[in-house]
Design an enzyme around this catalytic site. Sequence first.
Site, short mmCIF file in Angstrom:
data_model
loop_
_atom_site.label_atom_id
_atom_site.label_comp_id
_atom_site.label_asym_id
_atom_site.label_seq_id
_atom_site.Cartn_x
_atom_site.Cartn_y
_atom_site.Cartn_z
N ILE A 241 1.02 -1.35 -0.03
CA ILE A 241 0.06 -0.08 0.00
C ILE A 241 0.80 1.37 0.09
O ILE A 241 1.83 1.23 0.65
CB ILE A 241 -0.87 0.00 1.24
CG1 ILE A 241 -2.10 1.13 1.04
CG2 ILE A 241 -0.11 0.00 2.42
CD1 ILE A 241 -3.04 0.82 2.05
N LYS B 68 10.94 -1.75 -8.12
CA LYS B 68 10.17 -2.69 -7.79
C LYS B 68 10.34 -4.18 -7.41
O LYS B 68 9.77 -4.74 -6.65
CB LYS B 68 9.13 -2.56 -8.93
CG LYS B 68 8.37 -1.38 -9.45
CD LYS B 68 7.21 -1.21 -8.43
CE LYS B 68 6.49 0.18 -8.64
NZ LYS B 68 5.42 -0.16 -9.83
N GLY C 45 -1.52 -2.65 -6.77
CA GLY C 45 -2.44 -1.94 -7.62
C GLY C 45 -2.15 -1.58 -9.16
O GLY C 45 -2.32 -0.72 -9.72
N CYS D 173 -11.65 14.76 16.04
CA CYS D 173 -12.37 13.65 15.32
C CYS D 173 -13.14 12.85 16.28
O CYS D 173 -12.86 13.05 17.51
CB CYS D 173 -11.56 12.90 14.37
SG CYS D 173 -10.32 11.86 15.26
#
EC number: 2.8.1.4
Length: 482
Positions: free
Chosen positions: A184, A265, A287, A456
């Site tokens: 991610i 990568k 992704g 929050c």
Amino acid sequence: MKFIIKLFPEITIKSQSVRLRFIKILTGNIRNVLKHYDETLAVVRHWDNIEVRAKDENQRLAIRDALTRIPGIHHILEVEDVPFTDMHDIFEKALAQYREQLEGKTFCVRVKRRGKHEFSSIEVERYVGGGLNQHIESARVKLTNPDVTVHLEVEDDRLLLIKGRYEGIGGFPIGTQEDVLSLISGGFDSGVSSYMLMRRGCRVHYCFFNLGGAAHEIGVRQVAHYLWNRFGSSHRVRFVAINFEPVVGEILEKVDDGQMGVVLKRMMVRAASKVAERYGVQALVTGEALGQVSSQTLTNLRLIDNVSDTLILRPLISYDKEHIINLARQIGTEDFARTMPEYCGVISKSPTVKAIKAKIEAEEENFDFSILDKVVEEANNVDIREIAQQTQQEVVEVETVSGFGPNDVILDIRSVDEQDDKPLKVEGVDVVSLPFYKLSTKFGDLDQSKTWLLWCERGVMSRLQALYLREQGFENVKAYRP
């Protein structure tokens, strides 16, 4: 209050043993998610559906919303469960429930029936439909494409009056498939690909390669926590952060310019595979989309895959960017991705789109792989539920306060929808609204003579954003927890 959970259709076509296993897992997932709203809540599984019964009417909307985000659920019916004596009693109860809703509308009645009765489903539809048509002058029957469909379910001596139908996200229950590790970055692609694997029944762990310091990791933690909290909170997952700056430095120093992207990568896949092996995870998730950037051509993807035996899943491989952004908008990660700080330590002036294996391997011979081993060994592994606690420990320079002074202003950083649903009002102090995803660009426009108390609902986002603003040089921020 009662909800009827309808299963995703692909579950219903499984063999008896597999279907039963899926239903058991889904029932457990529902309990795990909803216990935070009502500890007395009951979840009962049946062959065709799952019942959820709760006593706390104040939690109705929260429970309904949570159910629509649990993988494996096709749709939810909010029902009123009442006893009945005969068909006329069914009609009277339907009239009381639907009279206002049918005023000036076309309608039809649809009935599902289980058990032994002296009437059929069609007979109930005709009787109730005829009665509603007679007693509501402005309504009229229309069997095809009506304005309102009156849904009734008859089960033995009970009548279910359907008050509302709400679509779920479908898919398989989390835990029915094996674990995966998502690489991610906080952008559009990795968030959507993580969601797609959760929806397909995988428990998704997260691996983040930090190329740009604490601010970037904070943003990615927010995305991972959001995805887990919204779609996967029935299971514990890991968030693994790897400081990849030493690896990037070695690549910049030792690798030819055109090969840098593919080599980076390959290093990421090597590192992620080591993490996956350590925790018994079966596959990596990325992704990547075909042809989106230079490293995502078929030739380069094949070379990237070659460095590991671990399966690499690419759910977005055939998606275009517009489609990916639309999905990010639907699941709520678009705003995160748009404001995510972008860091790329390896920028090739002329990246290769068709790397040659021998050349890549020759470049990697110059690389000191002990650096890669070291950053993997030193990776920070966190239970995603502890992100809030760890943030509080790490951000010692961000003060958390429960009160306020004369120069303080509370800054509500929730999303616009959350603010509209539950506006924050605190007596004796001004409250200003600025969604978290606008802080990086809009906070500097606020009155900097004031002290801003970020707030929050759960306190996670406020502490993370306070740290981010501190790193940007704003000293007049604190986290507010009343």
